[in-house]
Design an enzyme around this catalytic site. Structure first.
Site, PDB file in Angstrom:
ATOM      1  CE1 TYR A   1      -3.558   0.798   9.551  1.00 21.63           C
ATOM      2  CE2 TYR A   1      -5.130   2.936   9.616  1.00 21.63           C
ATOM      3  CZ  TYR A   1      -4.091   2.220   9.200  1.00 21.63           C
ATOM      4  OH  TYR A   1      -3.144   2.654   8.119  1.00 21.63           O
TER       5      TYR A   1
ATOM      6  CD  GLU B   1       0.032   1.628   8.322  1.00 15.65           C
ATOM      7  OE1 GLU B   1      -0.991   1.721   7.601  1.00 15.65           O
ATOM      8  OE2 GLU B   1       0.846   0.846   8.126  1.00 15.65           O
TER       9      GLU B   1
END
Length: 392
Positions: free
Chosen positions: A109, A197
């Site tokens: 992530y 992101e």
């Protein structure tokens, strides 16, 4: 402003972030054609909506043949996907992104967000990729790495390497991760983003890092500087009420209640919504009409609020400083007559030219409930709504 995955990938690739080959499709025929263009043996068909958790909602399909691609595209296009981010309203799929399938051995992530408290950019990374950051925080909080970046200096190579080593990457992958992090920060800074992101950023079987999914959010107030980014806006993915209001220069957020609100000042708007709830009602929206509200602007605000079919009562609460109560009153009277308002209307005016504003309302001959205080306005609005609901 949010954009689609494929748009975010296109932008990030310009800053050196590696992404799989892919193409956009608006029909099953286009989807199969895109797969042939890409080549390979397996492809991923992805619904393009402004939401995460698309896979859990059935919006991402792995396909191995033209027939599977066709069936997946045919099933997804026009379908409403409901995720925990969209809420029960869901979002309709109007376009698909077809890309080559990537085999991988690790998911990471990676996110960059604007931390308003520290006035810096916060880089967040975790070796537990593939999940929402909220899930990672709950299940594996120790895996989360955070690095604060001074915007005046930018993300330095040593900070990027620190993150790479903290994720447990091989020495041969540290350089790749550094390039990706620097590229993401440049995109964040140069394009006036408020969030970048990548989830997941995967380590392929060949050891190379690839961004399998990407999201970007931009500062609405900076769009005038970047027309190219502004043109990426997809209104079909936005709340129609909020889009209508934003296009007319109004600050509006749609909610799920039945009492519409037209208020000046964000603080007063929040206090008014709180008072409505204390009295047992639910606000249908947040709307800050802003300073210097002309009668025409008031009419636009009425139209924006009444575009929501759930609105069964309306509360106008104005504390006039820059505004003038007489202007607002003229706008209220004009809106009621022009729109043929049939639901209860409560108006509370205070501040500049308040007596003139109240006189205009009183002499209009219209069914307008006038309130003296915020508490009185909320009480009358909820009471009028309850009376209308009981009668229905």
């Amino acid at each position: 402003m949010d954009i689609h995955e494929y748009q975010a990938k296109e932008l990030l690739s310009e800053f050196g972030v590696p992404v799989p080959r892919g193409g956009l499709a608006y029909s099953p025929e286009q989807a199969t054609y895109r797969a042939r263009e890409i080549g390979g043996e397996k492809w991923v068909v992805k619904a393009q909506i402004h939401s995460g958790a698309r896979g859990k909602a059935g919006g991402i399909r792995v396909c191995g043949t033209d027939r599977e691609i066709w069936d997946a595209a045919d099933d997804l296009l026009g379908r409403k996907l409901v995720t925990h981010q969209t809420g029960p309203r869901g979002k309709i799929v109007y376009r698909l992104y077809v890309e080559e399938a990537t085999a991988f051995e690790q998911e990471i992530y990676l996110g960059l967000v604007l931390d308003r408290k520290s006035e810096r950019v916060m880089v967040v990374a975790s070796a537990a990729g593939g999940m929402e950051i909220e899930e990672i925080s709950a299940s594996e909080p120790d895996s989360i790495l955070r690095v604060s970046v001074d915007p005046a200096v930018g993300l330095r190579d040593f900070q990027a390497r620190e993150i790479a080593f903290g994720l447990g990457l091989e020495p041969s992958q540290v350089g790749q991760m550094t390039q990706i992090l620097i590229g993401c920060f440049r995109a964040f800074s140069d394009l006036d983003a408020t969030m970048v992101e990548i989830n997941p950023l995967v380590v392929g079987l060949d050891g190379h890092l690839v961004a399998l999914d990407a999201k970007m959010t931009f500062d609405d107030n900076a769009l005038f500087r970047l027309p190219r980014i502004s043109e990426l806006r997809d209104k079909s993915q936005e709340d129609a009420r909020e889009t209508y209001a934003a296009d007319r220069g109004l600050s509006y957020v749609g909610l799920d209640g039945h009492i519409g609100c037209i208020i000046n000042g964000a603080g007063l708007a929040m206090a008014t919504m709180d008072m409505i709830q204390i009295e047992g009602g639910e606000p249908a929206n947040f709307l800050d009409i802003g300073g210097g509200a002309s009668p025409e602007r008031v009419v636009k605000a009425f139209k924006a609020v009444l575009a929501d079919d759930k609105v069964e009562a309306l509360l106008v609460n104005i504390f006039a400083g820059i505004n003038r109560c007489d202007w607002v009153a003229e706008g209220v009277v004009q809106a009621v007559r022009e729109l043929d308002l049939t639901i209860p209307l409560v108006v509370r005016l205070s501040g500049t030219h308040v007596e003139e504003g109240r006189r205009i309302l009183a002499e209009s001959g219209l069914q307008i409930l006038v309130a003296d205080t915020l508490a009185d306005a909320a009480r009358k609005a909820v009471g009028a709504w309850r009376g209308l609901s009981a009668a229905a």
